[in-house]
Design an enzyme around this catalytic site. Structure first.
Site, PDB file in Angstrom:
ATOM      1  N   ASN A 137     -56.836   0.599  45.013  1.00 14.81           N
ATOM      2  CA  ASN A 137     -57.428   0.602  46.223  1.00 14.81           C
ATOM      3  C   ASN A 137     -58.971   0.779  45.199  1.00 14.81           C
ATOM      4  O   ASN A 137     -59.773   0.091  46.787  1.00 14.81           O
ATOM      5  CB  ASN A 137     -57.021   1.214  47.086  1.00 14.81           C
ATOM      6  CG  ASN A 137     -57.693   1.760  48.389  1.00 14.81           C
ATOM      7  OD1 ASN A 137     -58.315   0.815  49.261  1.00 14.81           O
ATOM      8  ND2 ASN A 137     -58.700   3.075  48.736  1.00 14.81           N
ATOM      9  N   LYS A 146     -63.275  -9.341  44.610  1.00 16.66           N
ATOM     10  CA  LYS A 146     -62.562  -9.542  45.189  1.00 16.66           C
ATOM     11  C   LYS A 146     -62.272 -10.922  45.294  1.00 16.66           C
ATOM     12  O   LYS A 146     -61.054 -10.732  45.232  1.00 16.66           O
ATOM     13  CB  LYS A 146     -63.267  -8.900  46.179  1.00 16.66           C
ATOM     14  CG  LYS A 146     -63.170  -7.560  46.592  1.00 16.66           C
ATOM     15  CD  LYS A 146     -62.202  -6.852  46.351  1.00 16.66           C
ATOM     16  CE  LYS A 146     -62.926  -5.449  46.714  1.00 16.66           C
ATOM     17  NZ  LYS A 146     -62.260  -4.730  46.211  1.00 16.66           N
ATOM     18  N   ASP A 191     -61.172   8.112  36.700  1.00 11.93           N
ATOM     19  CA  ASP A 191     -62.063   7.308  36.272  1.00 11.93           C
ATOM     20  C   ASP A 191     -61.789   6.207  36.031  1.00 11.93           C
ATOM     21  O   ASP A 191     -61.345   5.995  35.164  1.00 11.93           O
ATOM     22  CB  ASP A 191     -62.976   7.646  35.590  1.00 11.93           C
ATOM     23  CG  ASP A 191     -64.567   6.878  36.222  1.00 11.93           C
ATOM     24  OD1 ASP A 191     -64.105   6.212  36.052  1.00 11.93           O
ATOM     25  OD2 ASP A 191     -65.701   7.095  34.481  1.00 11.93           O
ATOM     26  N   THR A 232     -54.959   9.522  43.210  1.00 15.00           N
ATOM     27  CA  THR A 232     -56.361   9.253  42.072  1.00 15.00           C
ATOM     28  C   THR A 232     -57.684   9.222  43.289  1.00 15.00           C
ATOM     29  O   THR A 232     -57.510   8.475  44.035  1.00 15.00           O
ATOM     30  CB  THR A 232     -56.160   8.640  40.877  1.00 15.00           C
ATOM     31  OG1 THR A 232     -56.782   7.461  41.406  1.00 15.00           O
ATOM     32  CG2 THR A 232     -55.031   7.726  40.258  1.00 15.00           C
ATOM     33  N   SER A 243     -57.597  -6.917  47.769  1.00 16.08           N
ATOM     34  CA  SER A 243     -59.377  -7.473  47.884  1.00 16.08           C
ATOM     35  C   SER A 243     -59.579  -7.281  48.578  1.00 16.08           C
ATOM     36  O   SER A 243     -60.410  -5.777  48.876  1.00 16.08           O
ATOM     37  CB  SER A 243     -58.718  -8.188  47.533  1.00 16.08           C
ATOM     38  OG  SER A 243     -59.380  -9.679  47.776  1.00 16.08           O
ATOM     39  N   LEU A 303     -58.824   3.786  53.280  1.00 17.64           N
ATOM     40  CA  LEU A 303     -57.154   2.839  53.810  1.00 17.64           C
ATOM     41  C   LEU A 303     -55.860   4.342  52.483  1.00 17.64           C
ATOM     42  O   LEU A 303     -55.231   3.924  52.687  1.00 17.64           O
ATOM     43  CB  LEU A 303     -57.675   1.194  53.343  1.00 17.64           C
ATOM     44  CG  LEU A 303     -56.393   1.057  53.214  1.00 17.64           C
ATOM     45  CD1 LEU A 303     -55.026   1.378  54.528  1.00 17.64           C
ATOM     46  CD2 LEU A 303     -56.151  -0.184  52.898  1.00 17.64           C
ATOM     47  N   THR A 344     -62.486   1.943  58.405  1.00 17.27           N
ATOM     48  CA  THR A 344     -62.468   3.662  57.447  1.00 17.27           C
ATOM     49  C   THR A 344     -64.322   3.829  57.359  1.00 17.27           C
ATOM     50  O   THR A 344     -64.845   3.565  58.332  1.00 17.27           O
ATOM     51  CB  THR A 344     -62.225   3.611  56.165  1.00 17.27           C
ATOM     52  OG1 THR A 344     -63.061   1.723  55.570  1.00 17.27           O
ATOM     53  CG2 THR A 344     -60.511   2.328  56.198  1.00 17.27           C
ATOM     54  N   TYR A 376     -70.218  -8.746  45.345  1.00 20.55           N
ATOM     55  CA  TYR A 376     -69.250  -7.840  46.036  1.00 20.55           C
ATOM     56  C   TYR A 376     -67.667  -8.448  46.074  1.00 20.55           C
ATOM     57  O   TYR A 376     -66.781  -8.762  45.739  1.00 20.55           O
ATOM     58  CB  TYR A 376     -69.914  -6.773  47.275  1.00 20.55           C
ATOM     59  CG  TYR A 376     -68.224  -6.730  48.263  1.00 20.55           C
ATOM     60  CD1 TYR A 376     -67.002  -5.508  47.058  1.00 20.55           C
ATOM     61  CD2 TYR A 376     -67.935  -6.896  49.393  1.00 20.55           C
ATOM     62  CE1 TYR A 376     -66.296  -4.742  48.023  1.00 20.55           C
ATOM     63  CE2 TYR A 376     -66.448  -6.731  49.970  1.00 20.55           C
ATOM     64  CZ  TYR A 376     -65.932  -5.949  49.521  1.00 20.55           C
ATOM     65  OH  TYR A 376     -64.822  -5.671  49.640  1.00 20.55           O
TER      66      TYR A 376
END
Length: 285
Positions: A85, A155, A58, A34, A136, A16, A186, A151
């Site tokens: 992101n 989020k 980082d 980045t 998220s 994304l 993706t 995970y």
């Protein structure tokens, strides 16, 4: 529509993030992107120019983030829109994931975005404008996915601090939006992107089935287009009064409605019990 806003996008070398960077550049925006590898950004989106600034960063390093934000302001003069992101998926039950695995996921998915917010907020406060998107997941609104508890919790954390951020920055005309994507086509679920427990426990049948489904059946067959997600983010960034919560994908919307129904049923079934804790005035001593 303004085409001169400066965007700062993390995790921009694939998925994304990359789709968004390319869409932004094609539409005349200025973009700082980045990734841990600046070479991958240059390969995918081009070298440094008046419109594009690829940066190695980082997100888990506060000083590294501070430097990247400063370089962006020096290059473009401002930062108008931020997209947090950068992040990765982690599969494993709460029992089988190690402390190190859990902390690694939180360091990238939670503390990384907080580092970015900490260093872009002063610029946005002073210019009295801005918009921060925190990416998220629908798993950050509904956590009923066995094997994805950690995970999902990262989020959920993003959703929580996004709501607070929206209130904290409101007086400075800075908006905050937490984005809950569904399944987008993706490489998020691909080998090399998602991480799995180093010590899986066979007893967790539902977690193993969920893991297998995500890595073998869902990966590559996701129903949503990242190009259209990028377009949606650009559209929301140009709204005068953007929503704090943005669900992306028909699947995300459906899961959200299911969660809302579940909460409404839970509230209704225990409403009297919930209200029973109230202190009655004549019982006070």
């Amino acid at each position: 529509m303004s085409t001169k806003k400066v965007w700062f996008v993390t995790g921009a070398s694939k998925g994304l993030g990359l789709a968004l960077v390319k869409k932004l550049l094609a539409n005349g925006y200025r973009v700082a992107a980045t990734s841990r590898s600046v070479e991958s950004l240059i390969h995918e989106a081009g070298p440094v120019s008046e419109e594009f600034l690829p940066l190695a960063m980082d997100v888990t390093s506060d000083n590294n983030v501070k430097e990247a934000v400063a370089k962006t302001v020096d290059h473009f003069g401002s930062i108008d829109v931020v997209v947090n992101n950068a992040g990765f998926g982690l599969v494993g039950t709460l029992e089988e994931l190690s402390d190190e695995e859990v902390r690694d996921n939180f360091n990238v998915n939670v503390f990384g975005p907080l580092n970015v917010i900490r260093h872009v907020a002063p610029h946005m406060r002073h210019q009295k404008s801005g918009h921060i998107f925190n990416i998220s997941s629908i798993g950050g609104y509904s956590g009923g996915f066995p094997g994805f508890g950690i995970y999902c919790s990262t989020k959920f954390a993003m959703a929580g601090f996004s709501e607070a951020l929206a209130e904290e920055m409101k007086g400075f005309n800075v908006h905050a939006t937490v984005v809950y994507p569904g399944y987008f086509r993706t490489n998020f679920l691909s080998k090399g992107s998602i991480k799995t427990s180093a010590s899986p426990i066979d007893d967790y049948k539902s977690a193993r089935e969920s893991e297998k489904a995500h890595l073998n059946q869902i990966d590559g067959n996701q129903s949503n287009d990242p190009e259209k997600a990028a377009e949606a983010l650009i559209t929301v960034s140009e709204q005068a009064d953007p929503a704090v919560h943005l669900f992306l994908g028909a699947d995300a919307s459906e899961i959200a409605h299911q969660k809302i129904k579940l909460i409404e049923e839970a509230l209704s079934s225990n409403e009297q019990l919930s209200k029973s804790t109230l202190i009655v005035a004549d019982q006070k001593q």
